[in-house]
Design a protein around this motif. Sequence first.
Motif, PDB file in Angstrom:
ATOM      1  N   GLU A  36       0.938  -1.113   0.010  1.00 46.05           N
ATOM      2  CA  GLU A  36      -0.140  -0.102   0.189  1.00 46.05           C
ATOM      3  C   GLU A  36       0.780   1.040   0.031  1.00 46.05           C
ATOM      4  N   LEU A  37       1.867   0.988   0.661  1.00 37.80           N
ATOM      5  CA  LEU A  37       2.937   2.267   0.556  1.00 37.80           C
ATOM      6  C   LEU A  37       3.392   2.726  -0.875  1.00 37.80           C
ATOM      7  N   VAL A  38       3.460   1.640  -1.840  1.00 38.76           N
ATOM      8  CA  VAL A  38       3.939   1.690  -2.942  1.00 38.76           C
ATOM      9  C   VAL A  38       2.820   2.270  -3.742  1.00 38.76           C
ATOM     10  N   THR A  39       1.624   1.990  -3.434  1.00 42.39           N
ATOM     11  CA  THR A  39       0.354   2.537  -3.890  1.00 42.39           C
ATOM     12  C   THR A  39       0.384   4.112  -3.623  1.00 42.39           C
ATOM     13  N   GLY A  48       1.200  15.281  -7.254  1.00 47.72           N
ATOM     14  CA  GLY A  48       2.032  16.188  -7.073  1.00 47.72           C
ATOM     15  C   GLY A  48       1.980  16.471  -5.427  1.00 47.72           C
ATOM     16  N   LEU A  49       1.494  15.790  -4.618  1.00 44.89           N
ATOM     17  CA  LEU A  49       1.265  15.820  -3.270  1.00 44.89           C
ATOM     18  C   LEU A  49       2.659  16.111  -2.508  1.00 44.89           C
ATOM     19  N   LYS A  50       2.505  16.908  -1.519  1.00 39.27           N
ATOM     20  CA  LYS A  50       3.642  17.417  -0.622  1.00 39.27           C
ATOM     21  C   LYS A  50       3.334  16.901   0.787  1.00 39.27           C
ATOM     22  N   VAL A  51       3.995  15.899   1.207  1.00 39.61           N
ATOM     23  CA  VAL A  51       4.012  15.285   2.336  1.00 39.61           C
ATOM     24  C   VAL A  51       5.165  15.326   3.405  1.00 39.61           C
ATOM     25  N   ARG A  73      10.777  -0.481   1.145  1.00 40.24           N
ATOM     26  CA  ARG A  73      10.300  -0.993  -0.117  1.00 40.24           C
ATOM     27  C   ARG A  73       9.905   0.250  -1.145  1.00 40.24           C
ATOM     28  N   VAL A  74      10.315   1.363  -0.625  1.00 40.65           N
ATOM     29  CA  VAL A  74       9.766   2.423  -1.736  1.00 40.65           C
ATOM     30  C   VAL A  74      10.875   3.280  -2.372  1.00 40.65           C
ATOM     31  N   SER A  75      10.708   4.324  -3.225  1.00 38.96           N
ATOM     32  CA  SER A  75      11.769   4.826  -3.828  1.00 38.96           C
ATOM     33  C   SER A  75      12.397   5.879  -3.106  1.00 38.96           C
ATOM     34  N   PRO A  76      13.951   6.197  -2.965  1.00 40.96           N
ATOM     35  CA  PRO A  76      14.520   7.055  -2.156  1.00 40.96           C
ATOM     36  C   PRO A  76      14.194   8.430  -2.811  1.00 40.96           C
ATOM     37  N   ARG A  77      14.072   8.548  -4.173  1.00 39.96           N
ATOM     38  CA  ARG A  77      13.650   9.658  -4.844  1.00 39.96           C
ATOM     39  C   ARG A  77      12.271  10.244  -4.464  1.00 39.96           C
ATOM     40  N   VAL A  78      11.164   9.355  -4.000  1.00 36.70           N
ATOM     41  CA  VAL A  78      10.137  10.039  -3.557  1.00 36.70           C
ATOM     42  C   VAL A  78      10.101  10.139  -2.189  1.00 36.70           C
ATOM     43  N   PHE A  79      10.451   9.082  -1.243  1.00 34.15           N
ATOM     44  CA  PHE A  79      10.455   9.139   0.258  1.00 34.15           C
ATOM     45  C   PHE A  79      11.776   9.470   0.410  1.00 34.15           C
ATOM     46  N   ARG A  80      12.164  10.673   0.916  1.00 32.40           N
ATOM     47  CA  ARG A  80      13.320  11.007   1.225  1.00 32.40           C
ATOM     48  C   ARG A  80      13.428  11.204   2.876  1.00 32.40           C
ATOM     49  N   VAL A 110       7.677  12.729  -0.269  1.00 35.42           N
ATOM     50  CA  VAL A 110       7.337  12.473   0.960  1.00 35.42           C
ATOM     51  C   VAL A 110       8.701  12.845   1.706  1.00 35.42           C
ATOM     52  N   VAL A 111       8.959  13.760   2.501  1.00 40.21           N
ATOM     53  CA  VAL A 111       9.979  13.894   3.335  1.00 40.21           C
ATOM     54  C   VAL A 111       9.608  13.340   4.638  1.00 40.21           C
ATOM     55  N   ILE A 112      10.375  12.584   5.370  1.00 38.49           N
ATOM     56  CA  ILE A 112      10.295  12.218   6.520  1.00 38.49           C
ATOM     57  C   ILE A 112      11.586  12.585   7.499  1.00 38.49           C
ATOM     58  N   PHE A 113      11.264  13.462   8.588  1.00 35.41           N
ATOM     59  CA  PHE A 113      12.078  13.963   9.781  1.00 35.41           C
ATOM     60  C   PHE A 113      12.525  13.148  10.709  1.00 35.41           C
ATOM     61  N   ASP A 114      13.774  12.661  10.718  1.00 39.12           N
ATOM     62  CA  ASP A 114      14.314  11.841  11.977  1.00 39.12           C
ATOM     63  C   ASP A 114      14.924  12.752  12.916  1.00 39.12           C
TER      64      ASP A 114
END
Length: 280
Positions: A36-39, A48-51, A73-80, A110-114
């Motif tokens: 579902e994350l791939v979806t 063009g969502l900004k998450v 399992r997702v692309s690092p070019r989308v999930f950063r 999708v940008v994830i802040f650690d």
Amino acid sequence: MAKKHKAKAHEESPAQPLKKLKWKEYSAELARLHAELVTLQEWVVHKGLKVCIVFEGRDTAGKGGTIKAITERVSPRVFRTVALPTPTEREKSQMYIQRYIPHLPAAGEVVIFDRSWYNRAGVERVMGFCTEEQANHFLSMAPGVEKAMIESGIILLKYWLEVSPEEQTRRLESRINDGRKTWKLSPMDLKSYSRWYDYSRARDAMFAATDTPWAPWYVARSDDKRRARLNIISHLLGHIPHKEIPRDPVKLPKRQDAHGYEAPDYPYKVIPERAWPAAG
């Protein structure tokens, strides 16, 4: 968008403690959520969502493992993933939020802040890297900045991972005794460990000031790391509107003929094949 409610550490607590998830159960459910994350990824790019997803919590709360579970399992070019190092002298002279703004998502990201700008409300405040005046100023300004982010079209999700003192002790001790984890143990971790209630007070002040209707905090209990990961992934999937994009059927094309090609007799340096597990 996120539902409007106040996040509480005890919210929706089960009547009886749930048993820790077994690996088989966890891996099967994670595989379903990965699909579902791939979806979601395809939908984010298509629309063009900004998450922007923020992860905060005490040391050993499980932020890194949760982020890895989301992104493996997702692309690092989308999930950063963004995990900023200690600020430079130049960055220390800037407006506090300035070093984070360039990392906010553009369309299709999708940008994830650690850890995030909330460092100021947590580790910086507790460890004395900023003044009380600076920390309070940050808490007063953060809701307005986040409202501006959301009004610009960013979907903002903020997660706090809540670990118990007993489980934190167990995890830190495992870092001391497990050669695979010693790199995770820093002098800062040890100093932070001794200041449990300072961190509790800082967390409470952060929630009181920044748990807003437009950018609420969501609390995940993380003593069971596997269950926490599944809970968080399921939650974020439910809070980012998306649907599956129709795909054309895929069929592999016919591979070309060799047309006389022969593999060269080249002295390749081949890695020896070994029987595993290794003896001794």
